[in-house]
Design an enzyme around this catalytic site. Structure first.
Site, PDB file in Angstrom:
ATOM      1  N   GLU A 111     -60.488 106.871  24.637  1.00  0.00           N
ATOM      2  CA  GLU A 111     -59.675 105.679  24.422  1.00  0.00           C
ATOM      3  C   GLU A 111     -60.424 104.414  24.824  1.00  0.00           C
ATOM      4  O   GLU A 111     -61.265 104.425  25.715  1.00  0.00           O
ATOM      5  CB  GLU A 111     -58.342 105.794  25.154  1.00  0.00           C
ATOM      6  N   CYS A 152     -62.532  97.198  26.698  1.00  0.00           N
ATOM      7  CA  CYS A 152     -62.750  98.121  27.816  1.00  0.00           C
ATOM      8  C   CYS A 152     -63.113  99.468  27.205  1.00  0.00           C
ATOM      9  O   CYS A 152     -62.330 100.034  26.436  1.00  0.00           O
ATOM     10  CB  CYS A 152     -61.462  98.220  28.629  1.00  0.00           C
ATOM     11  N   CYS A 161     -63.377 112.953  33.376  1.00  0.00           N
ATOM     12  CA  CYS A 161     -64.084 112.450  34.557  1.00  0.00           C
ATOM     13  C   CYS A 161     -64.004 113.517  35.643  1.00  0.00           C
ATOM     14  O   CYS A 161     -63.032 114.269  35.708  1.00  0.00           O
ATOM     15  CB  CYS A 161     -63.393 111.170  35.048  1.00  0.00           C
ATOM     16  N   CYS A 219     -60.217 110.857  41.567  1.00  0.00           N
ATOM     17  CA  CYS A 219     -59.378 109.853  42.246  1.00  0.00           C
ATOM     18  C   CYS A 219     -57.905 110.210  42.025  1.00  0.00           C
ATOM     19  O   CYS A 219     -57.486 110.523  40.920  1.00  0.00           O
ATOM     20  CB  CYS A 219     -59.679 108.450  41.723  1.00  0.00           C
ATOM     21  N   CYS A 242     -55.499 108.459  39.330  1.00  0.00           N
ATOM     22  CA  CYS A 242     -56.075 108.180  38.015  1.00  0.00           C
ATOM     23  C   CYS A 242     -55.830 109.329  37.030  1.00  0.00           C
ATOM     24  O   CYS A 242     -56.085 110.494  37.336  1.00  0.00           O
ATOM     25  CB  CYS A 242     -57.572 107.934  38.171  1.00  0.00           C
ATOM     26  N   GLY A 258     -63.959 107.769  32.721  1.00  0.00           N
ATOM     27  CA  GLY A 258     -65.304 108.207  33.089  1.00  0.00           C
ATOM     28  C   GLY A 258     -65.913 107.393  34.198  1.00  0.00           C
ATOM     29  O   GLY A 258     -65.470 106.284  34.499  1.00  0.00           O
ATOM     30  N   SER A 293     -67.937  99.259  36.206  1.00  0.00           N
ATOM     31  CA  SER A 293     -67.129  99.595  37.378  1.00  0.00           C
ATOM     32  C   SER A 293     -67.483 100.991  37.876  1.00  0.00           C
ATOM     33  O   SER A 293     -67.588 101.935  37.092  1.00  0.00           O
ATOM     34  CB  SER A 293     -65.654  99.537  36.975  1.00  0.00           C
ATOM     35  N   SER A 329     -64.930 100.048  42.992  1.00  0.00           N
ATOM     36  CA  SER A 329     -63.546 100.453  43.240  1.00  0.00           C
ATOM     37  C   SER A 329     -63.421 100.823  44.706  1.00  0.00           C
ATOM     38  O   SER A 329     -63.837 101.902  45.119  1.00  0.00           O
ATOM     39  CB  SER A 329     -63.187 101.651  42.361  1.00  0.00           C
ATOM     40  N   HIS A 371     -60.409 100.177  47.061  1.00  0.00           N
ATOM     41  CA  HIS A 371     -59.065 100.754  47.217  1.00  0.00           C
ATOM     42  C   HIS A 371     -58.622 101.099  48.637  1.00  0.00           C
ATOM     43  O   HIS A 371     -57.457 101.419  48.865  1.00  0.00           O
ATOM     44  CB  HIS A 371     -58.860 101.995  46.332  1.00  0.00           C
ATOM     45  N   ASN A 391     -50.840 101.485  38.661  1.00  0.00           N
ATOM     46  CA  ASN A 391     -50.034 101.830  37.490  1.00  0.00           C
ATOM     47  C   ASN A 391     -49.633 103.295  37.689  1.00  0.00           C
ATOM     48  O   ASN A 391     -50.460 104.186  37.535  1.00  0.00           O
ATOM     49  CB  ASN A 391     -50.918 101.645  36.249  1.00  0.00           C
ATOM     50  N   CYS A 432     -56.089 103.890  32.882  1.00  0.00           N
ATOM     51  CA  CYS A 432     -57.165 104.800  32.463  1.00  0.00           C
ATOM     52  C   CYS A 432     -56.667 106.176  32.082  1.00  0.00           C
ATOM     53  O   CYS A 432     -56.010 106.841  32.874  1.00  0.00           O
ATOM     54  CB  CYS A 432     -58.123 105.020  33.621  1.00  0.00           C
TER      55      CYS A 432
HETATM   56  N1  SAH Z   1     -64.928 105.372  37.318  1.00  0.00           N
HETATM   57  C1  SAH Z   1     -64.996 103.966  37.406  1.00  0.00           C
HETATM   58  C2  SAH Z   1     -64.389 103.222  36.240  1.00  0.00           C
HETATM   59  C3  SAH Z   1     -63.080 103.653  35.682  1.00  0.00           C
HETATM   60  S1  SAH Z   1     -61.556 103.181  36.339  1.00  0.00           S
HETATM   61  C4  SAH Z   1     -64.408 103.481  38.707  1.00  0.00           C
HETATM   62  O1  SAH Z   1     -63.906 104.282  39.474  1.00  0.00           O
HETATM   63  O2  SAH Z   1     -64.502 102.298  38.998  1.00  0.00           O
HETATM   64  C5  SAH Z   1     -61.360 101.436  36.371  1.00  0.00           C
HETATM   65  C6  SAH Z   1     -60.531 100.989  37.565  1.00  0.00           C
HETATM   66  O3  SAH Z   1     -59.138 101.329  37.433  1.00  0.00           O
HETATM   67  C7  SAH Z   1     -60.976 101.620  38.859  1.00  0.00           C
HETATM   68  O4  SAH Z   1     -60.958 100.669  39.900  1.00  0.00           O
HETATM   69  C8  SAH Z   1     -59.917 102.686  39.085  1.00  0.00           C
HETATM   70  O5  SAH Z   1     -59.875 103.096  40.417  1.00  0.00           O
HETATM   71  C9  SAH Z   1     -58.669 101.980  38.604  1.00  0.00           C
HETATM   72  N2  SAH Z   1     -57.538 102.857  38.248  1.00  0.00           N
HETATM   73  C10 SAH Z   1     -57.530 104.082  37.703  1.00  0.00           C
HETATM   74  N3  SAH Z   1     -56.285 104.546  37.521  1.00  0.00           N
HETATM   75  C11 SAH Z   1     -55.464 103.580  37.968  1.00  0.00           C
HETATM   76  C12 SAH Z   1     -54.046 103.445  38.058  1.00  0.00           C
HETATM   77  N4  SAH Z   1     -53.232 104.424  37.663  1.00  0.00           N
HETATM   78  N5  SAH Z   1     -53.548 102.303  38.580  1.00  0.00           N
HETATM   79  C13 SAH Z   1     -54.375 101.289  38.980  1.00  0.00           C
HETATM   80  N6  SAH Z   1     -55.704 101.357  38.918  1.00  0.00           N
HETATM   81  C14 SAH Z   1     -56.252 102.479  38.424  1.00  0.00           C
END
Ligand code: SAH
Length: 356
Positions: free
Chosen positions: A94, A107, A114, A118, A121, A161, A193, A216, A218, A292, A335
């Site tokens: 996507e 994006c 992946c 996390c 995600c 990814g 990222s 990232s 967090h 999200n 994502c």
């Molecule tokens: N793997 C990379 C890029 C992909 S995710 C990374 O970890 O940075 C892009 C961003 O969205 C990252 O900061 C990730 O932690 C965040 N993300 C993923 N799922 C999410 C969700 N459900 N709500 C908010 N942020 C989210």
């Protein structure tokens, strides 16, 4: 049998070399390259100044990436479009198209699935299927440009990814997207990222590119970060912050820290204070993302008041901070949500499904 290489994943020098080996003139490689990477041709048919014999030769020796649009959803809230693209091996990825005042942003995904795990995600729930080729990353941008009829000015590698887990292909992709033989997008308009794979971040710093690196983060303690992101078991926060400084020293580029606010987990005043302490020494920007929620985890969004209190605290301490505009919330914007629903035969959320 030798597997065929993807012609769209070859930079110009590599393509020239292959064409020479096949007995073609080097200028033909230039023509082919322009058709693929400037005129965004979907197939050899479109290439009017390439001889039939050469097209046949290319078909015999290489594959030609051309992503198929499987589904598009358009947000009724802000016009954001989410595309689901089919790959030749049956996988789907996507990509998201967002319209901002300063231009259009895409994006892209860097892998099918992946393996970073996390907890909040959706991309990681089914694990890693495979890496995307440079041509498959590029073609997400090319296909969207053709489908929308609008130029893309910014690219963020923030879809499904972990880009640092597909490092070599990522670098080829960046070079091909930014050099003047292709779309020639400025490196400054590209953001990558990462969840924080330290050795790869160091390696990237040494490439001295002008792209933006987003980390990232967090969480502000190792203990908390480990609960949200398994990668934190491998690299400590102190190593990570040191690597971010190194990235800035090597490239002169200000870093972005992404911080997804999760209700009751990382959104308290103490968390904000810890974050300030952590990032203050760096030249950086903090991007707050209200999480999200995905149905596979219990995490919930922070209250609006907690989000604003967090932001104010950072601002008072002169940290550059923005709350990420929540684009496409009605269309599985987070994502991996759309791909996962597609794989599991579920209906996508609201928005409006439009034809490709
Ligand atoms: N793997 C990379 C890029 C992909 S995710 C990374 O970890 O940075 C892009 C961003 O969205 C990252 O900061 C990730 O932690 C965040 N993300 C993923 N799922 C999410 C969700 N459900 N709500 C908010 N942020 C989210």
């Amino acid at each position: 049998m030798e597997t065929k290489q993807d012609i769209k994943s070859m930079d110009l020098d590599t393509l020239k070399q292959h064409m020479t080996e096949l007995g073609e003139k080097p200028f033909r490689a230039g023509q082919l390259y322009e058709w693929m990477h400037v005129k965004l041709a979907r197939d050899y048919e479109e290439m009017t100044n390439i001889p039939k014999s050469m097209k046949a030769l290319c078909e015999e020796h290489f594959t030609y990436t051309a992503l198929q649009c499987v589904q598009v959803q358009e947000s009724k809230l802000d016009g954001t479009k989410k595309f689901l693209f089919g790959l030749p091996d049956g996988n789907v990825v996507e990509s998201v198209w967002m319209k901002y005042h300063h231009g259009n942003s895409v994006c892209i995904s860097s892998q099918v699935g992946c393996r970073m795990g996390c907890r909040f995600c959706a991309s990681t729930l089914d694990g890693l299927e495979r890496n995307l080729l440079p041509g498959e990353m590029l073609d997400q941008i090319y296909a969207i440009t053709r489908l929308t009829g609008e130029r893309v000015s910014n690219v963020v590698v923030m879809g499904t990814g972990e880009p640092m887990d597909n490092y070599d292909n990522l670098l080829t992709f960046i070079h091909m997207l930014t050099d003047d033989h292709g779309l020639h997008i400025s490196q400054r308009n590209i953001t990558v990222s990462t969840c924080g794979i330290v050795p790869r971040m160091r390696q990237l710093a040494e490439e001295k590119l002008q792209i933006t690196l987003a980390l990232s983060l967090h969480a502000t303690t190792d203990e908390k970060r480990k609960k949200l992101m398994p990668i934190a078991n491998k690299y400590s926060l102190s190593e990570l912050m040191e690597t971010c400084s190194y990235y800035f020293e090597q490239t002169g580029r200000r870093l972005t820290f992404e911080y997804s606010l999760v209700g009751g987990v990382n959104d308290t005043t103490e968390d904000a204070e810890e974050l300030i302490r952590l990032v203050r020494p760096l030249n950086c920007h903090v991007n707050l993302i209200p999480v999200n929620p995905i149905k596979e985890s219990d995490y919930v969004e922070s209250d609006k008041s907690a989000v604003f209190a967090f932001k104010n605290k950072l601002e008072k301490n002169r940290i550059n901070v923005t709350i990420r505009r929540e684009m496409g919330r009605d269309i599985d914007g987070a994502c991996g949500q759309l791909r996962r629903k597609h794989l599991h035969g579920e209906q996508p959320s609201a928005g409006e499904e439009i034809t490709c």
